[in-house]
Design a protein around this motif. Sequence first.
Motif, short mmCIF file in Angstrom:
data_model
loop_
_atom_site.label_atom_id
_atom_site.label_comp_id
_atom_site.label_asym_id
_atom_site.label_seq_id
_atom_site.Cartn_x
_atom_site.Cartn_y
_atom_site.Cartn_z
N PHE A 96 -31.04 -8.67 58.11
CA PHE A 96 -32.39 -8.32 57.65
C PHE A 96 -32.48 -8.37 56.13
N ILE A 97 -31.48 -7.80 55.44
CA ILE A 97 -31.50 -7.79 53.97
C ILE A 97 -31.44 -9.20 53.42
N THR A 98 -30.60 -10.04 54.03
CA THR A 98 -30.48 -11.43 53.58
C THR A 98 -31.79 -12.19 53.78
N PHE A 99 -32.43 -11.96 54.92
CA PHE A 99 -33.69 -12.65 55.24
C PHE A 99 -34.81 -12.22 54.28
N VAL A 100 -34.96 -10.91 54.12
CA VAL A 100 -36.02 -10.41 53.23
C VAL A 100 -35.70 -10.75 51.78
N GLY A 101 -34.44 -10.58 51.38
CA GLY A 101 -34.05 -10.89 50.01
C GLY A 101 -34.22 -12.36 49.68
N GLY A 102 -33.87 -13.22 50.67
CA GLY A 102 -34.06 -14.65 50.46
C GLY A 102 -35.51 -15.02 50.28
N THR A 103 -36.39 -14.40 51.04
CA THR A 103 -37.83 -14.67 50.93
C THR A 103 -38.37 -14.21 49.58
N LEU A 104 -37.92 -13.02 49.13
CA LEU A 104 -38.36 -12.52 47.83
C LEU A 104 -37.90 -13.43 46.69
N ALA A 155 -38.03 -27.57 47.16
CA ALA A 155 -36.91 -27.04 46.39
C ALA A 155 -36.08 -28.14 45.74
N GLU A 156 -36.09 -29.35 46.37
CA GLU A 156 -35.29 -30.45 45.83
C GLU A 156 -35.82 -30.93 44.48
N ASN A 157 -37.06 -30.60 44.14
CA ASN A 157 -37.65 -31.01 42.87
C ASN A 157 -37.36 -30.04 41.73
N SER A 158 -36.71 -28.92 42.06
CA SER A 158 -36.41 -27.91 41.04
C SER A 158 -34.91 -27.60 41.11
N PRO A 159 -34.16 -27.88 40.04
CA PRO A 159 -32.71 -27.59 40.05
C PRO A 159 -32.41 -26.12 40.37
N LEU A 160 -33.20 -25.21 39.77
CA LEU A 160 -32.97 -23.78 40.03
C LEU A 160 -33.19 -23.44 41.50
N ALA A 161 -34.29 -23.99 42.08
CA ALA A 161 -34.58 -23.73 43.49
C ALA A 161 -33.53 -24.35 44.39
N ALA A 162 -33.02 -25.52 44.01
CA ALA A 162 -31.99 -26.19 44.81
C ALA A 162 -30.71 -25.36 44.84
N TRP A 163 -30.28 -24.90 43.63
CA TRP A 163 -29.09 -24.05 43.58
C TRP A 163 -29.29 -22.74 44.36
N THR A 201 -31.20 -22.31 46.94
CA THR A 201 -31.17 -22.63 48.37
C THR A 201 -29.75 -22.80 48.87
N MET A 202 -28.89 -23.47 48.07
CA MET A 202 -27.50 -23.67 48.48
C MET A 202 -26.75 -22.34 48.59
N VAL A 203 -26.96 -21.47 47.59
CA VAL A 203 -26.31 -20.15 47.64
C VAL A 203 -26.79 -19.36 48.84
N LEU A 204 -28.13 -19.38 49.07
CA LEU A 204 -28.70 -18.67 50.21
C LEU A 204 -28.16 -19.20 51.52
N MET A 205 -27.95 -20.51 51.61
CA MET A 205 -27.42 -21.13 52.82
C MET A 205 -26.00 -20.64 53.09
#
Length: 350
Positions: free
Chosen positions: A27-35, A68-76, A78-82
């Motif tokens: 739950f924390i991972t899901f909510v934290g990832g969304t935030l 997310a692929e268009n933003s380096p920060l968002a891409a990184w 996403t990888m960490v979140l994955m």
Amino acid sequence: MKRHLKSHGLDLRLLWQELQLPFSLLFITFVGGTLGYKLLYPDLELHRLFFMTAITLSTVGYGDVVGAENSPLAAWYTMVLMLVGMGTSVYAVSTLTAFFVEGALGELLKYSKLKRRIAGMREHYIICGAGTTGVHIIREMSRCGVNFVVLDQSEERLHELREEFPNLLFIADDATDEASLAQAGIHLASGLVAALTNDKENLFLTLTARQMNPRLKIVSKAIDLNIGRRLEIAGADYIVSPNFIGGMRMASEMLRPNVVSFLDRMLRGHENDIRIHEVTLPIGSSQAGKCLGELEVFLHTGVRILAMLDSPQSSQYVYNPDHDHKLAVGTVLLFIGNTAQQRKLIDLVK
């Protein structure tokens, strides 16, 4: 694990205790990832961000729905979140699998049934302490077929007893705790045995039990005979000293071995349930006012009356009472017999 079960059904608190950590992490991972996505894309709708978090954590590969692929920060991010999501998901799934495969759910269901049975008990006995003294009390009460529940903190000791007594009713908790005694049904119990490891615990238990149920019959163990008076003040009806009884037994073995052998065979015999029993004439007994001979006890039950008490409060026993001895409500009859004969005599004096 502390076991507090409801009086019906599986206690969801127990289930939550077992699965709390993995589901909380998910739950924390899901909510934290969304935030996190919300900080990166503040203008996007929440449902899209939740969807992006879900497909990232589950690695289902539905595609990049936020760009997310268009933003380096968002891409990184996403990888960490994955990676975090995969670890959390694997942990949660493995914990849930172990919960079912290793039989933890079955154990919870078993304990739920156990607690329901305890909650339904009436006029039963509570044995506090399953140690070197308590185990013999448990064996004797089990042989006599009476209803009882055991209170002891040692789950290992209770598990060993369950191997010997598969249907044993028990609570793994502190016997001096009011909540534990209430769970054992002390307000509806007939008697309590205080057989804990030291006199201080038995004294505190006796005091607590007497306050919770003034009509309860309490038998307390006393290692030191000097504490007997304090146990009486605390509310114990009977006090038993294993050291005193052990010393008397050793002297008796020396002085009157055949008597000891006779009593031993009666108390320890497994092939029958012969014991010295007692039956009390209840209120409204049809036999009150009659003479002992009029009951024709041997004819109806096959036992002979060894001794009598005119009332439970009396300290004067009448040994080998004659046929003319009068019976009254509260008269206690003592005899040697089995539980079937005891039931016959109980029916006879109703």
